[in-house]
Motif scaffolding. Sequence first.
Motif, PDB file in Angstrom:
ATOM      1  N   HIS A 293       0.821  -1.210   0.000  1.00 39.10           N
ATOM      2  CA  HIS A 293       0.000   0.000   0.000  1.00 39.10           C
ATOM      3  C   HIS A 293       0.853   1.257   0.000  1.00 39.10           C
ATOM      4  CE1 HIS A 293      -3.580  -2.368   0.396  1.00 39.10           C
ATOM      5  NE2 HIS A 293      -3.008  -3.034   1.385  1.00 39.10           N
ATOM      6  N   GLY A 294       2.150   1.126   0.206  1.00 35.40           N
ATOM      7  CA  GLY A 294       3.052   2.266   0.175  1.00 35.40           C
ATOM      8  C   GLY A 294       4.141   2.125  -0.870  1.00 35.40           C
ATOM      9  N   LEU A 295       4.117   1.033  -1.609  1.00 37.61           N
ATOM     10  CA  LEU A 295       5.144   0.770  -2.603  1.00 37.61           C
ATOM     11  C   LEU A 295       4.550  -0.136  -3.672  1.00 37.61           C
ATOM     12  CD1 LEU A 295       8.795  -0.209  -2.042  1.00 37.61           C
ATOM     13  CD2 LEU A 295       7.340  -1.727  -3.368  1.00 37.61           C
ATOM     14  N   ILE A 296       4.585   0.301  -4.906  1.00 43.75           N
ATOM     15  CA  ILE A 296       4.057  -0.493  -6.011  1.00 43.75           C
ATOM     16  C   ILE A 296       5.164  -0.690  -7.029  1.00 43.75           C
ATOM     17  CG2 ILE A 296       2.386  -0.561  -7.899  1.00 43.75           C
ATOM     18  CD1 ILE A 296       0.521   1.114  -6.147  1.00 43.75           C
ATOM     19  N   LEU A 297       5.348  -1.912  -7.478  1.00 39.88           N
ATOM     20  CA  LEU A 297       6.328  -2.223  -8.502  1.00 39.88           C
ATOM     21  C   LEU A 297       5.701  -1.954  -9.860  1.00 39.88           C
ATOM     22  CD1 LEU A 297       7.446  -5.676  -7.073  1.00 39.88           C
ATOM     23  CD2 LEU A 297       8.387  -3.424  -6.543  1.00 39.88           C
ATOM     24  N   VAL A 298       6.391  -1.183 -10.696  1.00 39.40           N
ATOM     25  CA  VAL A 298       5.838  -0.807 -11.993  1.00 39.40           C
ATOM     26  C   VAL A 298       6.873  -1.011 -13.085  1.00 39.40           C
ATOM     27  CG1 VAL A 298       4.248   0.909 -11.028  1.00 39.40           C
ATOM     28  CG2 VAL A 298       6.534   1.621 -11.728  1.00 39.40           C
TER      29      VAL A 298
ATOM     30  N   GLN B 163       3.394 -11.244  -2.625  1.00 41.86           N
ATOM     31  CA  GLN B 163       2.602 -11.770  -3.735  1.00 41.86           C
ATOM     32  C   GLN B 163       2.747 -10.900  -4.978  1.00 41.86           C
ATOM     33  OE1 GLN B 163      -1.400 -12.129  -2.234  1.00 41.86           O
ATOM     34  NE2 GLN B 163      -0.815 -13.649  -0.719  1.00 41.86           N
ATOM     35  N   ASP B 164       2.778  -9.585  -4.779  1.00 43.60           N
ATOM     36  CA  ASP B 164       2.930  -8.661  -5.899  1.00 43.60           C
ATOM     37  C   ASP B 164       4.285  -8.861  -6.579  1.00 43.60           C
ATOM     38  OD1 ASP B 164       1.910  -6.535  -7.498  1.00 43.60           O
ATOM     39  OD2 ASP B 164       3.162  -5.106  -6.414  1.00 43.60           O
ATOM     40  N   ILE B 165       5.340  -9.003  -5.795  1.00 37.51           N
ATOM     41  CA  ILE B 165       6.671  -9.231  -6.349  1.00 37.51           C
ATOM     42  C   ILE B 165       6.699 -10.533  -7.145  1.00 37.51           C
ATOM     43  CG2 ILE B 165       9.063  -9.792  -5.758  1.00 37.51           C
ATOM     44  CD1 ILE B 165       8.724  -7.809  -3.379  1.00 37.51           C
ATOM     45  N   GLY B 166       6.130 -11.602  -6.576  1.00 35.27           N
ATOM     46  CA  GLY B 166       6.079 -12.884  -7.282  1.00 35.27           C
ATOM     47  C   GLY B 166       5.319 -12.782  -8.588  1.00 35.27           C
ATOM     48  N   ALA B 167       4.212 -12.057  -8.563  1.00 34.40           N
ATOM     49  CA  ALA B 167       3.401 -11.899  -9.779  1.00 34.40           C
ATOM     50  C   ALA B 167       4.147 -11.099 -10.837  1.00 34.40           C
ATOM     51  CB  ALA B 167       2.078 -11.227  -9.438  1.00 34.40           C
ATOM     52  N   VAL B 168       4.813 -10.017 -10.435  1.00 38.61           N
ATOM     53  CA  VAL B 168       5.562  -9.196 -11.390  1.00 38.61           C
ATOM     54  C   VAL B 168       6.689 -10.011 -12.024  1.00 38.61           C
ATOM     55  CG1 VAL B 168       7.135  -7.226 -11.581  1.00 38.61           C
ATOM     56  CG2 VAL B 168       4.968  -6.971 -10.362  1.00 38.61           C
TER      57      VAL B 168
ATOM     58  N   SER C 270      -7.409 -19.254 -23.167  1.00 35.92           N
ATOM     59  CA  SER C 270      -8.753 -18.667 -23.204  1.00 35.92           C
ATOM     60  C   SER C 270      -8.913 -17.539 -22.172  1.00 35.92           C
ATOM     61  CB  SER C 270      -9.806 -19.753 -22.950  1.00 35.92           C
ATOM     62  OG  SER C 270      -9.660 -20.264 -21.635  1.00 35.92           O
ATOM     63  N   THR C 271      -7.827 -17.151 -21.506  1.00 41.58           N
ATOM     64  CA  THR C 271      -7.874 -16.117 -20.478  1.00 41.58           C
ATOM     65  C   THR C 271      -7.076 -14.902 -20.932  1.00 41.58           C
ATOM     66  OG1 THR C 271      -8.017 -17.802 -18.754  1.00 41.58           O
ATOM     67  CG2 THR C 271      -7.318 -15.601 -18.065  1.00 41.58           C
ATOM     68  N   VAL C 272      -7.634 -13.717 -20.675  1.00 41.90           N
ATOM     69  CA  VAL C 272      -6.927 -12.469 -20.944  1.00 41.90           C
ATOM     70  C   VAL C 272      -6.240 -12.045 -19.656  1.00 41.90           C
ATOM     71  CG1 VAL C 272      -7.163 -10.036 -21.564  1.00 41.90           C
ATOM     72  CG2 VAL C 272      -8.589 -11.767 -22.695  1.00 41.90           C
ATOM     73  N   TYR C 273      -4.925 -11.855 -19.705  1.00 41.13           N
ATOM     74  CA  TYR C 273      -4.143 -11.462 -18.538  1.00 41.13           C
ATOM     75  C   TYR C 273      -3.770  -9.996 -18.667  1.00 41.13           C
ATOM     76  CZ  TYR C 273      -3.700 -16.460 -17.759  1.00 41.13           C
ATOM     77  OH  TYR C 273      -3.971 -17.784 -17.551  1.00 41.13           O
ATOM     78  N   VAL C 274      -3.917  -9.263 -17.575  1.00 39.74           N
ATOM     79  CA  VAL C 274      -3.534  -7.858 -17.541  1.00 39.74           C
ATOM     80  C   VAL C 274      -2.664  -7.645 -16.316  1.00 39.74           C
ATOM     81  CG1 VAL C 274      -4.354  -5.489 -17.366  1.00 39.74           C
ATOM     82  CG2 VAL C 274      -5.675  -7.163 -18.656  1.00 39.74           C
ATOM     83  N   ARG C 275      -1.508  -7.049 -16.521  1.00 39.27           N
ATOM     84  CA  ARG C 275      -0.623  -6.768 -15.389  1.00 39.27           C
ATOM     85  C   ARG C 275      -1.081  -5.487 -14.704  1.00 39.27           C
ATOM     86  NH1 ARG C 275       5.797  -5.537 -15.063  1.00 39.27           N
ATOM     87  NH2 ARG C 275       5.606  -4.459 -13.097  1.00 39.27           N
TER      88      ARG C 275
END
Length: 93
Positions: A16-21, A64-69, A82-87
Motif C-alpha cells: 500500500h506504500g510501494l508499487i512495482l511498476v 505476492q505482488d513481487i512474485g506476480a511481477v 482462453s484467459t486475458v491477462y492484464v498486469r
Amino acid sequence: MNPTIDRLDFGEISVHGLILVALPDGTAGIVNPWGDQVQTLQGLSWNDLSLDNLGVVCNEHLRQDIGAVLSWEQNIGPWDSSTVYVRSHHFGV
C-alpha cells in the motif's frame, strides 16, 4: 544496481506504500501511490531480476505482488489461452 550482486530490501514496507511498476521505456520502477514519487532501477527491467535479488519481504501482499511481477515479466507459470491477462500497475496499459 548490479543484479549479479545487489539485493533489494523492502523490509516492513507494505504494497500500500510501494508499487512495482514497469515504466513506459520498460525500466523497473518503484512508486509511492500516495505521492508523486517514482524511483527507477536504472538500466534494469523486472525480467533482469529474480528472487535472489530480494531480501526478506515481510508484507504478504507485497510478496505476492513481487512474485506476480517476476512471473509476468519472465513468463513463468501456467497460462490459459482462453484467459486475458492484464498486469496491474503497468503505466500506459
